[in-house]
Design a protein around this motif. Structure first.
Motif, PDB file in Angstrom:
ATOM      1  N   ILE A  21       0.844  -1.211   0.000  1.00  0.00           N
ATOM      2  CA  ILE A  21       0.000   0.000   0.000  1.00  0.00           C
ATOM      3  C   ILE A  21       0.877   1.258   0.000  1.00  0.00           C
ATOM      4  CG2 ILE A  21      -1.940   1.208   1.076  1.00  0.00           C
ATOM      5  CD1 ILE A  21      -2.691  -1.405   2.484  1.00  0.00           C
ATOM      6  N   SER A  22       2.000   1.218   0.738  1.00  0.00           N
ATOM      7  CA  SER A  22       2.902   2.380   0.739  1.00  0.00           C
ATOM      8  C   SER A  22       3.354   2.685  -0.682  1.00  0.00           C
ATOM      9  CB  SER A  22       4.152   2.116   1.583  1.00  0.00           C
ATOM     10  OG  SER A  22       3.810   1.868   2.904  1.00  0.00           O
ATOM     11  N   ALA A  23       3.678   1.620  -1.432  1.00  0.00           N
ATOM     12  CA  ALA A  23       4.134   1.814  -2.814  1.00  0.00           C
ATOM     13  C   ALA A  23       2.990   2.346  -3.666  1.00  0.00           C
ATOM     14  CB  ALA A  23       4.643   0.496  -3.383  1.00  0.00           C
ATOM     15  N   GLN A  24       1.833   1.733  -3.534  1.00  0.00           N
ATOM     16  CA  GLN A  24       0.707   2.130  -4.385  1.00  0.00           C
ATOM     17  C   GLN A  24       0.257   3.558  -4.115  1.00  0.00           C
ATOM     18  OE1 GLN A  24      -1.896  -1.250  -3.612  1.00  0.00           O
ATOM     19  NE2 GLN A  24      -1.366  -2.109  -5.613  1.00  0.00           N
ATOM     20  N   LYS A  25       0.448   4.017  -2.890  1.00  0.00           N
ATOM     21  CA  LYS A  25       0.067   5.397  -2.571  1.00  0.00           C
ATOM     22  C   LYS A  25       1.247   6.344  -2.760  1.00  0.00           C
ATOM     23  CE  LYS A  25      -3.754   4.966   0.670  1.00  0.00           C
ATOM     24  NZ  LYS A  25      -4.491   6.214   0.640  1.00  0.00           N
ATOM     25  N   GLU A  26       2.383   5.793  -3.168  1.00  0.00           N
ATOM     26  CA  GLU A  26       3.607   6.581  -3.347  1.00  0.00           C
ATOM     27  C   GLU A  26       3.906   7.434  -2.116  1.00  0.00           C
ATOM     28  OE1 GLU A  26       4.901   7.508  -7.565  1.00  0.00           O
ATOM     29  OE2 GLU A  26       2.782   8.068  -7.630  1.00  0.00           O
ATOM     30  N   MET A  41      12.704 -13.981   2.787  1.00  0.00           N
ATOM     31  CA  MET A  41      11.276 -13.675   2.607  1.00  0.00           C
ATOM     32  C   MET A  41      11.076 -12.180   2.331  1.00  0.00           C
ATOM     33  SD  MET A  41       8.086 -13.168   4.988  1.00  0.00           S
ATOM     34  CE  MET A  41       8.973 -12.881   6.388  1.00  0.00           C
ATOM     35  N   VAL A  42      11.719 -11.305   3.133  1.00  0.00           N
ATOM     36  CA  VAL A  42      11.473  -9.860   2.918  1.00  0.00           C
ATOM     37  C   VAL A  42      12.147  -9.371   1.635  1.00  0.00           C
ATOM     38  CG1 VAL A  42      10.852  -9.053   5.209  1.00  0.00           C
ATOM     39  CG2 VAL A  42      13.268  -9.253   4.644  1.00  0.00           C
ATOM     40  N   LYS A  43      13.299  -9.981   1.297  1.00  0.00           N
ATOM     41  CA  LYS A  43      13.947  -9.579   0.044  1.00  0.00           C
ATOM     42  C   LYS A  43      13.089 -10.009  -1.144  1.00  0.00           C
ATOM     43  CE  LYS A  43      18.526  -8.463   1.085  1.00  0.00           C
ATOM     44  NZ  LYS A  43      19.820  -8.728   1.575  1.00  0.00           N
ATOM     45  N   GLY A  44      12.498 -11.188  -1.035  1.00  0.00           N
ATOM     46  CA  GLY A  44      11.629 -11.685  -2.106  1.00  0.00           C
ATOM     47  C   GLY A  44      10.376 -10.829  -2.246  1.00  0.00           C
ATOM     48  N   LYS A  45       9.756 -10.481  -1.106  1.00  0.00           N
ATOM     49  CA  LYS A  45       8.538  -9.647  -1.177  1.00  0.00           C
ATOM     50  C   LYS A  45       8.876  -8.293  -1.783  1.00  0.00           C
ATOM     51  CE  LYS A  45       5.692 -11.550   2.545  1.00  0.00           C
ATOM     52  NZ  LYS A  45       4.973 -11.349   3.795  1.00  0.00           N
ATOM     53  N   ALA A  46      10.028  -7.734  -1.383  1.00  0.00           N
ATOM     54  CA  ALA A  46      10.423  -6.417  -1.889  1.00  0.00           C
ATOM     55  C   ALA A  46      10.604  -6.463  -3.410  1.00  0.00           C
ATOM     56  CB  ALA A  46      11.706  -5.956  -1.214  1.00  0.00           C
ATOM     57  N   LEU A  47      11.262  -7.519  -3.860  1.00  0.00           N
ATOM     58  CA  LEU A  47      11.509  -7.651  -5.301  1.00  0.00           C
ATOM     59  C   LEU A  47      10.194  -7.825  -6.062  1.00  0.00           C
ATOM     60  CD1 LEU A  47      14.088  -7.639  -6.932  1.00  0.00           C
ATOM     61  CD2 LEU A  47      14.250 -10.118  -6.643  1.00  0.00           C
ATOM     62  N   ASP A  48       9.304  -8.592  -5.481  1.00  0.00           N
ATOM     63  CA  ASP A  48       7.996  -8.828  -6.110  1.00  0.00           C
ATOM     64  C   ASP A  48       7.244  -7.492  -6.264  1.00  0.00           C
ATOM     65  OD1 ASP A  48       5.831 -10.164  -7.129  1.00  0.00           O
ATOM     66  OD2 ASP A  48       5.256 -11.164  -5.260  1.00  0.00           O
ATOM     67  N   GLN A  51       8.574  -5.319  -8.912  1.00  0.00           N
ATOM     68  CA  GLN A  51       8.184  -5.759 -10.256  1.00  0.00           C
ATOM     69  C   GLN A  51       6.714  -5.495 -10.556  1.00  0.00           C
ATOM     70  OE1 GLN A  51       9.530  -9.830 -10.009  1.00  0.00           O
ATOM     71  NE2 GLN A  51      11.677  -9.180  -9.841  1.00  0.00           N
ATOM     72  N   LEU A  52       5.958  -5.176  -9.541  1.00  0.00           N
ATOM     73  CA  LEU A  52       4.539  -4.853  -9.733  1.00  0.00           C
ATOM     74  C   LEU A  52       4.364  -3.384 -10.127  1.00  0.00           C
ATOM     75  CD1 LEU A  52       1.790  -5.746  -7.148  1.00  0.00           C
ATOM     76  CD2 LEU A  52       2.521  -3.410  -7.229  1.00  0.00           C
ATOM     77  N   ARG A  53       5.363  -2.565  -9.791  1.00  0.00           N
ATOM     78  CA  ARG A  53       5.237  -1.122  -9.991  1.00  0.00           C
ATOM     79  C   ARG A  53       4.986  -0.699 -11.443  1.00  0.00           C
ATOM     80  NH1 ARG A  53      10.236   1.611  -8.303  1.00  0.00           N
ATOM     81  NH2 ARG A  53      10.909   0.118  -9.868  1.00  0.00           N
ATOM     82  N   TYR A  58       4.184   3.538 -10.351  1.00  0.00           N
ATOM     83  CA  TYR A  58       4.718   4.258  -9.195  1.00  0.00           C
ATOM     84  C   TYR A  58       6.191   3.942  -9.016  1.00  0.00           C
ATOM     85  CZ  TYR A  58       1.812   0.321  -7.697  1.00  0.00           C
ATOM     86  OH  TYR A  58       1.136  -0.854  -7.641  1.00  0.00           O
ATOM     87  N   ASP A  59       6.928   4.948  -8.544  1.00  0.00           N
ATOM     88  CA  ASP A  59       8.381   4.829  -8.541  1.00  0.00           C
ATOM     89  C   ASP A  59       8.997   4.589  -7.170  1.00  0.00           C
ATOM     90  OD1 ASP A  59       8.820   5.209 -11.362  1.00  0.00           O
ATOM     91  OD2 ASP A  59       8.052   7.231 -11.057  1.00  0.00           O
ATOM     92  N   SER A  60       8.203   4.405  -6.133  1.00  0.00           N
ATOM     93  CA  SER A  60       8.764   4.153  -4.802  1.00  0.00           C
ATOM     94  C   SER A  60       9.691   2.939  -4.863  1.00  0.00           C
ATOM     95  CB  SER A  60       7.652   3.838  -3.797  1.00  0.00           C
ATOM     96  OG  SER A  60       6.626   4.765  -3.904  1.00  0.00           O
ATOM     97  N   LEU A  61      10.760   2.989  -4.082  1.00  0.00           N
ATOM     98  CA  LEU A  61      11.697   1.866  -4.044  1.00  0.00           C
ATOM     99  C   LEU A  61      11.403   1.012  -2.819  1.00  0.00           C
ATOM    100  CD1 LEU A  61      14.951   3.850  -4.892  1.00  0.00           C
ATOM    101  CD2 LEU A  61      13.513   2.509  -6.450  1.00  0.00           C
ATOM    102  N   ILE A  62      11.434  -0.299  -3.005  1.00  0.00           N
ATOM    103  CA  ILE A  62      11.152  -1.215  -1.897  1.00  0.00           C
ATOM    104  C   ILE A  62      12.384  -2.087  -1.694  1.00  0.00           C
ATOM    105  CG2 ILE A  62       9.459  -2.853  -0.962  1.00  0.00           C
ATOM    106  CD1 ILE A  62       8.118  -0.390  -2.166  1.00  0.00           C
ATOM    107  N   GLN A  63      12.842  -2.145  -0.435  1.00  0.00           N
ATOM    108  CA  GLN A  63      14.051  -2.912  -0.142  1.00  0.00           C
ATOM    109  C   GLN A  63      13.774  -3.856   1.028  1.00  0.00           C
ATOM    110  OE1 GLN A  63      16.985  -0.231   1.453  1.00  0.00           O
ATOM    111  NE2 GLN A  63      18.464  -1.842   1.891  1.00  0.00           N
ATOM    112  N   GLY A  64      14.213  -5.104   0.919  1.00  0.00           N
ATOM    113  CA  GLY A  64      14.101  -6.030   2.043  1.00  0.00           C
ATOM    114  C   GLY A  64      15.420  -6.045   2.797  1.00  0.00           C
TER     115      GLY A  64
END
Ligand code: APR
Length: 311
Positions: A21-26, A41-48, A51-53, A58-64
């Motif tokens: 949601i943080s990513a989707q709301k930027e 697990m968190v690195k995998g979720k972050a990468l997933d 790849q959804l962005r 949306y350009d937010s960066l997600i890091q595990g």
């Protein structure tokens, strides 16, 4: 552009949805943090989520991460770290395990993100947010617990389901602790500005209030293993967004009361203004006698769990 930094401590069910949601709301760049055993697990979720962005742009960066140095200088920290209650485990067992976890988290958040606005979600909420505040020494305006936002959205959802009208037009609040003794203020619930009491029978309203009180448990029973995560994540994000955008929303939150509503020294669900200074104000209003009694009853329940922390 200087983006906000949002750290999510605990990358489980709620943590993963908070990241999404943080990513989707930027709202900002996200660090999804968990213990070393859950690093993959968190690195995998972050990468997933990275790849959804492209779907929405949306350009937010997600890091595990499982390295506390990565949370440095976060603007917001949302904590869902903990373990859920397992079969055969008493509430005391759960509290003592989650207390150890929150103490460790509090020390690290204080060290690496001392200026963050901290939203605690881990259960038992009333005791865990109290413990975070005690151990971290954070100022009271920078620590808040997420409970009332979720309990109120459950109340709203049930009122909408009952009437068939839009959730958007429903207002209501649930005060008190995050447990069976919570206090839905039925007389202040409105639908399109009209008192809910004028639109729904007394019996049905009482049934809705009862369902709200046990809404978390209803989902636990359905899952059989684990607890709710979509609505809890959305509720915490609503609070984070109000802080980051200085919206000054009035949200029922577990805030540290120092005399408000006759409560002193405890975090309990009260109408809270959240803006750029964190918890900016607790809004007091007159309660009817039976509401006051219910609030005092919920306070006793909160005091009991807090006393079990030994803090
Ligand atoms: N530091 C960081 N993360 C931790 C720690 C710790 N010391 N200990 C446990 N965790 C992580 C777990 O590895 C797990 O990934 O916390 C995460 C919790 O995730 P879930 O078990 O999926 O629980 P979730 O459904 O997200 O709920 C989290 O919020 O509403 C409450 O009752 C709920 O207390 C629970 C919490």
């Amino acid at each position: 552009m200087n983006r906000n930094k949002i750290t999510l401590i605990g990358g489980g069910q709620i943590g993963g949805n908070l990241a999404l949601i943080s990513a989707q709301k930027e709202l900002g760049d996200v660090v999804l943090f968990d213990i070393p055993q859950a690093e993959g697990m968190v690195k995998g979720k972050a990468l997933d989520i990275m790849q959804l962005r492209p779907h929405d742009g949306y350009d937010s960066l997600i890091q595990g991460s499982s390295n506390y140095e990565d949370i440095a200088d976060s603007d917001v920290v949302i904590i869902t770290a903990g373990i859920p209650r397992k079969p055969g485990m008493s509430r005391d067992d759960l509290l003592s395990i989650n207390l150890k976890i929150i103490s460790d988290v509090a020390k690290n958040v204080k060290k690496y993100a001392p200026n963050a606005f901290v939203i605690v979600v881990s259960n038992p909420l009333d005791a865990i947010v109290y413990a975070f505040h005690k151990v971290s020494g954070f100022r009271k305006n920078k620590v808040v617990g997420m409970a009332g936002a979720l309990d109120s959205s459950r109340f709203k959802a049930f009122l909408a389901m009952e009437t068939g009208y839009s959730v958007q037009d429903i207002q209501c609040m649930v005060l008190g602790g995050h447990g069976d003794t919570m206090v839905p203020i039925t007389r202040l619930a409105t639908i399109g500005g009209i008192p809910a009491e004028d639109l729904i029978s007394k019996e049905r309203l009482e049934a809705i209030v009862e369902r709200t009180r046990f809404a978390g448990g209803e989902i636990v029973k359905l899952f059989g293993n684990g607890s709710a995560f979509y609505a809890p994540a959305a509720s915490a994000i609503e609070m984070a967004e109000s802080y980051l955008k200085d919206k000054k929303r009035i949200i029922p939150c577990a805030s540290l009361c120092e005399g408000e509503f006759g409560v002193n020294g405890y975090f309990i669900g009260v109408p809270t203004v959240i803006g750029k200074n964190g918890v900016e104000k607790i809004i007091e209003f007159s309660l009817l006698n039976h509401e006051k009694e219910e609030l005092m009853k919920t306070l006793e329940a909160v005091k009991k769990t807090v006393s079990e922390t030994g803090l």
